[in-house]
Design a protein around this motif. Structure first.
Motif, PDB file in Angstrom:
ATOM      1  N   MET A  13       0.746  -1.301  -0.067  1.00  0.00           N
ATOM      2  CA  MET A  13       0.020  -0.133  -0.067  1.00  0.00           C
ATOM      3  C   MET A  13       0.896   1.246  -0.011  1.00  0.00           C
ATOM      4  SD  MET A  13      -3.495  -0.540   2.316  1.00  0.00           S
ATOM      5  CE  MET A  13      -2.529  -1.765   3.727  1.00  0.00           C
ATOM      6  N   VAL A  14       1.917   1.369   0.804  1.00  0.00           N
ATOM      7  CA  VAL A  14       2.917   2.302   0.945  1.00  0.00           C
ATOM      8  C   VAL A  14       3.572   2.527  -0.556  1.00  0.00           C
ATOM      9  CG1 VAL A  14       4.814   3.446   2.024  1.00  0.00           C
ATOM     10  CG2 VAL A  14       3.172   2.382   3.421  1.00  0.00           C
ATOM     11  N   ALA A  15       4.013   1.293  -1.059  1.00  0.00           N
ATOM     12  CA  ALA A  15       4.758   1.522  -2.323  1.00  0.00           C
ATOM     13  C   ALA A  15       3.732   1.923  -3.391  1.00  0.00           C
ATOM     14  CB  ALA A  15       5.430   0.094  -2.666  1.00  0.00           C
ATOM     15  N   SER A  16       2.588   1.605  -3.397  1.00  0.00           N
ATOM     16  CA  SER A  16       1.497   1.917  -4.526  1.00  0.00           C
ATOM     17  C   SER A  16       1.384   3.386  -4.284  1.00  0.00           C
ATOM     18  CB  SER A  16       0.350   1.198  -4.569  1.00  0.00           C
ATOM     19  OG  SER A  16      -0.284   1.298  -3.209  1.00  0.00           O
ATOM     20  N   GLY A  17       1.284   3.900  -2.944  1.00  0.00           N
ATOM     21  CA  GLY A  17       1.068   5.463  -2.739  1.00  0.00           C
ATOM     22  C   GLY A  17       2.164   6.198  -3.285  1.00  0.00           C
ATOM     23  N   ILE A  18       3.331   5.764  -2.723  1.00  0.00           N
ATOM     24  CA  ILE A  18       4.567   6.722  -3.221  1.00  0.00           C
ATOM     25  C   ILE A  18       4.670   6.480  -4.565  1.00  0.00           C
ATOM     26  CG2 ILE A  18       6.944   6.712  -3.028  1.00  0.00           C
ATOM     27  CD1 ILE A  18       6.906   5.943  -0.328  1.00  0.00           C
ATOM     28  N   LEU A  19       4.565   5.532  -5.424  1.00  0.00           N
ATOM     29  CA  LEU A  19       4.919   5.310  -6.751  1.00  0.00           C
ATOM     30  C   LEU A  19       3.698   5.969  -7.534  1.00  0.00           C
ATOM     31  CD1 LEU A  19       6.076   1.627  -7.275  1.00  0.00           C
ATOM     32  CD2 LEU A  19       7.397   3.842  -7.440  1.00  0.00           C
ATOM     33  N   GLY A  20       2.480   6.170  -6.683  1.00  0.00           N
ATOM     34  CA  GLY A  20       1.367   7.055  -7.463  1.00  0.00           C
ATOM     35  C   GLY A  20       1.552   8.433  -7.370  1.00  0.00           C
ATOM     36  N   ILE A  21       2.618   8.957  -6.885  1.00  0.00           N
ATOM     37  CA  ILE A  21       2.918  10.430  -6.706  1.00  0.00           C
ATOM     38  C   ILE A  21       3.886  10.513  -7.966  1.00  0.00           C
ATOM     39  CG2 ILE A  21       4.191  12.150  -5.512  1.00  0.00           C
ATOM     40  CD1 ILE A  21       3.342  10.771  -2.812  1.00  0.00           C
ATOM     41  N   SER A  22       4.923   9.657  -8.204  1.00  0.00           N
ATOM     42  CA  SER A  22       5.862   9.989  -9.080  1.00  0.00           C
ATOM     43  C   SER A  22       6.602   8.770  -9.601  1.00  0.00           C
ATOM     44  CB  SER A  22       7.006  10.928  -8.737  1.00  0.00           C
ATOM     45  OG  SER A  22       7.848  11.172  -9.654  1.00  0.00           O
ATOM     46  N   HIS A  23       6.959   8.393 -10.516  1.00  0.00           N
ATOM     47  CA  HIS A  23       7.938   7.204 -10.880  1.00  0.00           C
ATOM     48  C   HIS A  23       9.420   7.664 -11.264  1.00  0.00           C
ATOM     49  CE1 HIS A  23       4.898   4.186 -11.413  1.00  0.00           C
ATOM     50  NE2 HIS A  23       3.901   5.165 -11.975  1.00  0.00           N
ATOM     51  N   ASN A  24       9.663   8.960 -11.151  1.00  0.00           N
ATOM     52  CA  ASN A  24      10.718   9.442 -11.073  1.00  0.00           C
ATOM     53  C   ASN A  24      11.624   9.181  -9.839  1.00  0.00           C
ATOM     54  OD1 ASN A  24      13.369  11.284 -10.730  1.00  0.00           O
ATOM     55  ND2 ASN A  24      12.421  12.176 -12.679  1.00  0.00           N
ATOM     56  N   LYS A  25      12.619   8.350 -10.176  1.00  0.00           N
ATOM     57  CA  LYS A  25      13.467   7.680  -8.817  1.00  0.00           C
ATOM     58  C   LYS A  25      14.050   8.660  -8.023  1.00  0.00           C
ATOM     59  CE  LYS A  25      18.083   6.884 -10.869  1.00  0.00           C
ATOM     60  NZ  LYS A  25      19.358   5.926 -11.070  1.00  0.00           N
ATOM     61  N   TYR A  26      14.327   9.952  -8.344  1.00  0.00           N
ATOM     62  CA  TYR A  26      14.950  11.130  -7.726  1.00  0.00           C
ATOM     63  C   TYR A  26      14.028  11.628  -7.077  1.00  0.00           C
ATOM     64  CZ  TYR A  26      18.864  10.464 -10.830  1.00  0.00           C
ATOM     65  OH  TYR A  26      19.826   9.870 -11.816  1.00  0.00           O
ATOM     66  N   VAL A  27      12.729  11.757  -7.401  1.00  0.00           N
ATOM     67  CA  VAL A  27      11.723  12.461  -6.431  1.00  0.00           C
ATOM     68  C   VAL A  27      11.302  11.213  -5.313  1.00  0.00           C
ATOM     69  CG1 VAL A  27       9.064  12.989  -6.379  1.00  0.00           C
ATOM     70  CG2 VAL A  27      10.670  13.481  -8.276  1.00  0.00           C
ATOM     71  N   ILE A  28      11.343   9.816  -5.708  1.00  0.00           N
ATOM     72  CA  ILE A  28      10.768   8.934  -4.874  1.00  0.00           C
ATOM     73  C   ILE A  28      11.834   8.856  -3.791  1.00  0.00           C
ATOM     74  CG2 ILE A  28      10.854   6.392  -4.460  1.00  0.00           C
ATOM     75  CD1 ILE A  28       9.718   6.248  -7.254  1.00  0.00           C
ATOM     76  N   MET A  29      13.366   9.115  -4.095  1.00  0.00           N
ATOM     77  CA  MET A  29      14.478   9.036  -2.894  1.00  0.00           C
ATOM     78  C   MET A  29      14.124  10.118  -1.919  1.00  0.00           C
ATOM     79  SD  MET A  29      17.296   7.994  -5.669  1.00  0.00           S
ATOM     80  CE  MET A  29      18.820   7.891  -4.704  1.00  0.00           C
ATOM     81  N   LEU A  30      13.775  11.371  -2.625  1.00  0.00           N
ATOM     82  CA  LEU A  30      13.430  12.464  -1.855  1.00  0.00           C
ATOM     83  C   LEU A  30      12.288  12.302  -0.864  1.00  0.00           C
ATOM     84  CD1 LEU A  30      13.963  15.619  -1.151  1.00  0.00           C
ATOM     85  CD2 LEU A  30      12.561  16.135  -2.960  1.00  0.00           C
TER      86      LEU A  30
END
Length: 435
Positions: free
Chosen positions: A305-322
């Motif tokens: 659920m957390v992963a899908s929520g974060i990936l729903g915000i962006s698929h850009n790895k730099y944004v996800i790392m932030l």
């Protein structure tokens, strides 16, 4: 509403309520897990079995040895010798005592592996010295607290051992190597900022550089520093496991403190054992209850659920790392470091892996994130210790702490987006995960 969603709300909601109510973190984790299990009709015996399984891990045997080795060296006369060595190396600079504080933390943290122990031990000596020399109380306390985080990155660190256990097949040796460059980078960044402030505020210089004094202080301090070499070299070369190296470090620490330095008495040793057992009891209760909490999170598909929520915000790895950094920084302000490692790693590590982060890279980034949390309100353990040792109210410290936190966040972003800063030593010295 889906029963799994209700269970997640019960688990997380009761945990947050107990945190707000100032429950001890281990009890908050355990009680919320029991309440959720009862709602899901999971046998409590299964929870008990999971708790036993959580502490029945070979890697964890290193933790008590690291804890007691740090306590022995802290009580055995190592701190004054490290301060003398640091003074000989950098005390001649403008703002020399601030530089001494940072370098001493680099040495002492590598032995204790604890930010709070570093602040309590070195702070009681250095903060009064800095005050007498004309340094501001807030600056003296802030530099003591922020530099203490270096010890979480410089091995040996029992928090890294705990992360390796939770993360699965992650080499403790590679984690240890991965912490070196970020630890020194943090020290260097704090020294630059301290120098700028020292020039601006006209803080005093120390005695001129003296090579003879450097040699003399090195001879006195080297016995304690060998403790770090025993652990790191033993693990990296594969001669010892992390547990064997930690056990050997305890024996060496006792020999150095009792025979060479002759400052570890039976009375001090009793207090060392008492403090070590108290710390270990907290850690083991935390690990066992976190095992149940983590199992329930997985059972309820919380990581997905957390992963899908974060990936729903962006698929850009730099944004996800932030986003991952922001999450860990926020968690660090409200939870104990060990608890976050045990609970959050199973949730956040899979997301980091999807971004292409190496588990060692993510582990070091997590440790620095949570180290920053230790000096950030409302639940900053090192912040409370620093306030007590420095005699400065927390409200006054927080106002002047912000620039120091800014320096630390810059280092955090550097090691996040330039993974070679973390991975250079592990990939060149220990390319295969055999630690």
């Amino acid at each position: 509403m889906d029963s799994n969603i209700i269970a997640v709300l019960i688990l997380v909601g009761s945990f947050v309520v107990m945190l707000i109510g100032r429950f001890p973190i281990a009890f908050a984790i355990g009680i919320s897990s029991v309440i959720t299990a009862m709602y899901l009709h999971i046998p409590l015996m299964q929870l008990a079995q999971l708790m036993v399984k959580g502490v029945n891990v070979f890697t964890l045997m290193a933790v008590p040895f690291f804890i007691i080795a740090g306590e022995i060296m802290g009580a055995g006369g190592i701190s004054p010798r490290l301060i003398k060595l640091s003074d000989a190396l950098v005390g001649w600079m403008r703002g020399g005592l601030a530089m001494v504080n940072i370098v001493a933390s680099l040495f002492f943290g590598g032995i204790s592996g604890s930010s709070t122990a570093d602040t309590a031990s070195l702070g009681t000596i250095l903060i009064p010295m800095m005050r007498t020399a004309g340094y501001d109380d807030e600056f003296s306390t802030n530099i003591t607290m922020t530099s203490s985080v270096e010890g979480l990155l410089i091995p040996p660190s029992h928090n890294m051992v705990m992360y390796a256990m939770v993360a699965g097949s992650v080499s403790v040796g590679r984690l240890f190597l991965g912490g070196f460059v970020p630890g020194f980078l943090l020290a260097f960044a704090l020294m630059i900022y301290s120098y700028v402030l020292a020039v601006k505020r006209n803080y005093p210089k120390g005695s001129p550089f003296n090579l003879k004094y450097v040699w003399q202080t090195t001879k006195e301090a080297v016995w304690g520093l060998i403790t770090v070499l025993i652990v790191v070299v033993g693990v990296v070369t594969g001669v010892f496991t992390a547990t064997e190296s930690a056990a050997l470090a305890v024996w060496w620490a006792m020999i150095v403190s009792a025979v060479i330095y002759r400052e570890l008495t039976f009375r001090k040793m009793w207090h060392v054992i008492e403090r070590s057992l108290g710390t270990l009891a907290i850690v083991m209760i935390l690990i066992s209850t976190s095992q149940v909490f983590g199992w329930l999170l997985t059972y309820l598909k919380m990581p997905e659920m957390v992963a899908s929520g974060i990936l729903g915000i962006s698929h850009n790895k730099y944004v996800i790392m932030l986003i991952l950094n922001v999450l860990m920084l926020l968690l660090g302000t409200i939870m104990d470091m060990s608890a976050i490692i045990l609970v959050a790693t199973p949730i956040l590590l899979p997301i980091a892996l999807q971004c292409g982060m190496d588990p060692v890279h993510f582990g070091v980034v997590m440790i620095l994130n949570l180290g920053i949390g230790l000096i950030t309100p409302p639940v900053g353990g090192t912040l409370f210790v620093g306030s007590a040792v420095g005699g400065v109210p927390i409200e006054k410290l927080i106002k002047t702490l912000v620039p120091f936190l800014g320096v630390m966040v810059i280092v955090l972003l550097l090691i996040t987006y330039f993974p070679q800063l973390v991975m250079f030593l592990p990939d060149h010295i220990m390319p295969m995960a055999n630690g």
